[in-house]
Write an enzyme that holds these catalytic residues in place. Structure first.
Site, mmCIF file in Angstrom:
data_model
loop_
_atom_site.group_PDB
_atom_site.id
_atom_site.type_symbol
_atom_site.label_atom_id
_atom_site.label_comp_id
_atom_site.label_asym_id
_atom_site.label_seq_id
_atom_site.Cartn_x
_atom_site.Cartn_y
_atom_site.Cartn_z
ATOM 1 C CG ASP A 18 -2.016 -1.007 1.156
ATOM 2 O OD1 ASP A 18 -2.309 -1.468 0.040
ATOM 3 O OD2 ASP A 18 -2.581 -1.347 2.204
ATOM 4 N NE ARG A 33 7.261 18.569 -10.272
ATOM 5 C CZ ARG A 33 8.298 18.097 -10.954
ATOM 6 N NH1 ARG A 33 8.887 16.980 -10.552
ATOM 7 N NH2 ARG A 33 8.728 18.734 -12.026
ATOM 8 N N GLY A 43 -3.492 -6.088 3.059
ATOM 9 C CA GLY A 43 -4.138 -7.380 2.819
ATOM 10 C C GLY A 43 -4.796 -7.855 4.097
ATOM 11 N N GLY A 44 -5.944 -8.515 3.963
ATOM 12 C CA GLY A 44 -6.745 -8.876 5.130
ATOM 13 C C GLY A 44 -5.999 -9.622 6.218
ATOM 14 C CG ASN A 47 -4.269 -4.749 7.256
ATOM 15 O OD1 ASN A 47 -3.131 -4.329 7.419
ATOM 16 N ND2 ASN A 47 -5.027 -4.389 6.244
ATOM 17 C CG ASP A 263 -8.522 -6.384 8.105
ATOM 18 O OD1 ASP A 263 -9.192 -7.385 7.767
ATOM 19 O OD2 ASP A 263 -8.033 -5.593 7.278
#
Length: 319
Positions: A18, A33, A43-44, A47, A263
């Site tokens: 991420d 910029r 990802g599940g 996390n 999560d």
């Protein structure tokens, strides 16, 4: 109380590196910029393991990793103290890019595809899981499934965990979730759904707490899961088992970001079960963690201090 990493195993088949950044304004055809990017492992299952780590426990994250981005993701998990088992794939782990437009107050999210799985990859993963999964282990399969993985894979995993004497919690979506409401194959011990997923699986709106409770209980009664958790957002969560249906909710909390609430729930709930907690206490921990997560900014998961403060405020009623 911390637990050895072999108590809990999370599985992430479709992780993402991420990357988040911001610009003054997103405009076509211009060179934008950006701020210095922030990298997080996503990802599940990842996390869930991170949430467990943040709340005083430990879990091993089995993660499908590919290429240079896979190496970056593994390094980020190591920096956070999350033990990992790498399942190696050719290609590149997917990149998820979030760009905030400060002028408009909006965010653009670009999610790249990850590696395409083949049947030999599935067979190799199952072999690795046969070794990694141990008796009495809490196993969590969370997140989307990558292209090439059969929609029935969670049922294959449920068969492995059952044969090993382990406990499987499933938190997925789409076609892989729809398959869970069929009779074929083994069922997960715990199935978690959010509101939209629940209504999609039910094929109808679930407009009242009694509707939600009835649907959750029906899934258990039909043998689609040993227990079902239905998330209701600000209205807490409903837990149905073979013997009872419980509703848990915290008082209203300030909402900074809803990302990571699910999560965080699964992490705290699973850690509580691994600690020997009965259903109501596990539900209390999960509900407090979900509320704690929405109090944290951006993609940050629940904070332990917020979780501890909310625990005594969780109200649990029998439906």
């Amino acid at each position: 109380m911390a637990h050895p990493p072999d108590d809990i195993l999370t599985i992430t088949l479709n992780p993402a590196l991420d990357m988040s950044t911001g610009v003054d304004a997103v405009r076509a055809e211009e060179k934008l910029r950006c701020d210095a990017p922030v990298l997080d492992p996503g990802g599940g299952g990842i996390n869930v393991a991170r949430a467990i780590r943040r709340t005083g426990g430990s879990a091993t994250a089995l993660v499908a990793l590919a290429g240079f981005r896979g190496q970056q993701l593994a390094a980020l998990l190591k920096d956070e103290g999350v033990a990992t088992i790498a399942f190696s794939l050719p290609g590149e782990t997917r990149l998820s890019l979030a760009v905030s437009d400060r002028q408009a107050g909006s965010q653009y999210r670009f999610v790249m595809p990850g590696p395409v799985w083949t049947q030999p990859h599935i067979a190799a993963l199952c072999d690795q899981l046969q070794t990694a999964i141990q008796p009495d282990m809490q196993v969590v399969l969370s997140g989307s499934q990558p292209p090439g993985v059969p929609v029935g894979f969670p049922k294959v995993l449920a068969g492995i965990t059952r044969a090993k004497g382990a406990v499987l919690t499933l938190d997925t979506s789409g076609a892989a979730l729809a398959v869970q409401a069929t009779e074929d194959g083994a069922a997960p011990d715990i199935l978690r759904l959010d509101g939209a997923e629940s209504e999609a699986l039910a094929g109808r709106p679930l407009s009242s707490l009694q509707d939600v409770a009835g649907f959750a209980r029906a899934l258990v009664d039909k043998g689609h899961a040993g227990a079902v958790v239905l998330a209701l957002g600000a209205d807490g969560s409903v837990l149905a088992t073979g013997t009872t249906v419980l509703h848990a909710v915290t008082p209203p909390v300030p909402v900074l970001s809803k990302v990571g609430a699910g999560d965080s729930f699964v992490g705290a709930f699973t850690l509580a079960r691994a600690s020997g907690a009965e259903w109501p206490e596990a539900l209390r921990h999960g509900t407090a963690a979900a509320s704690a997560a929405v109090m944290s900014p951006a993609t940050e998961l629940c904070r332990d201090d917020d979780l501890r403060a909310l625990l005594p405020q969780v109200q649990i009623t029998q439906l």
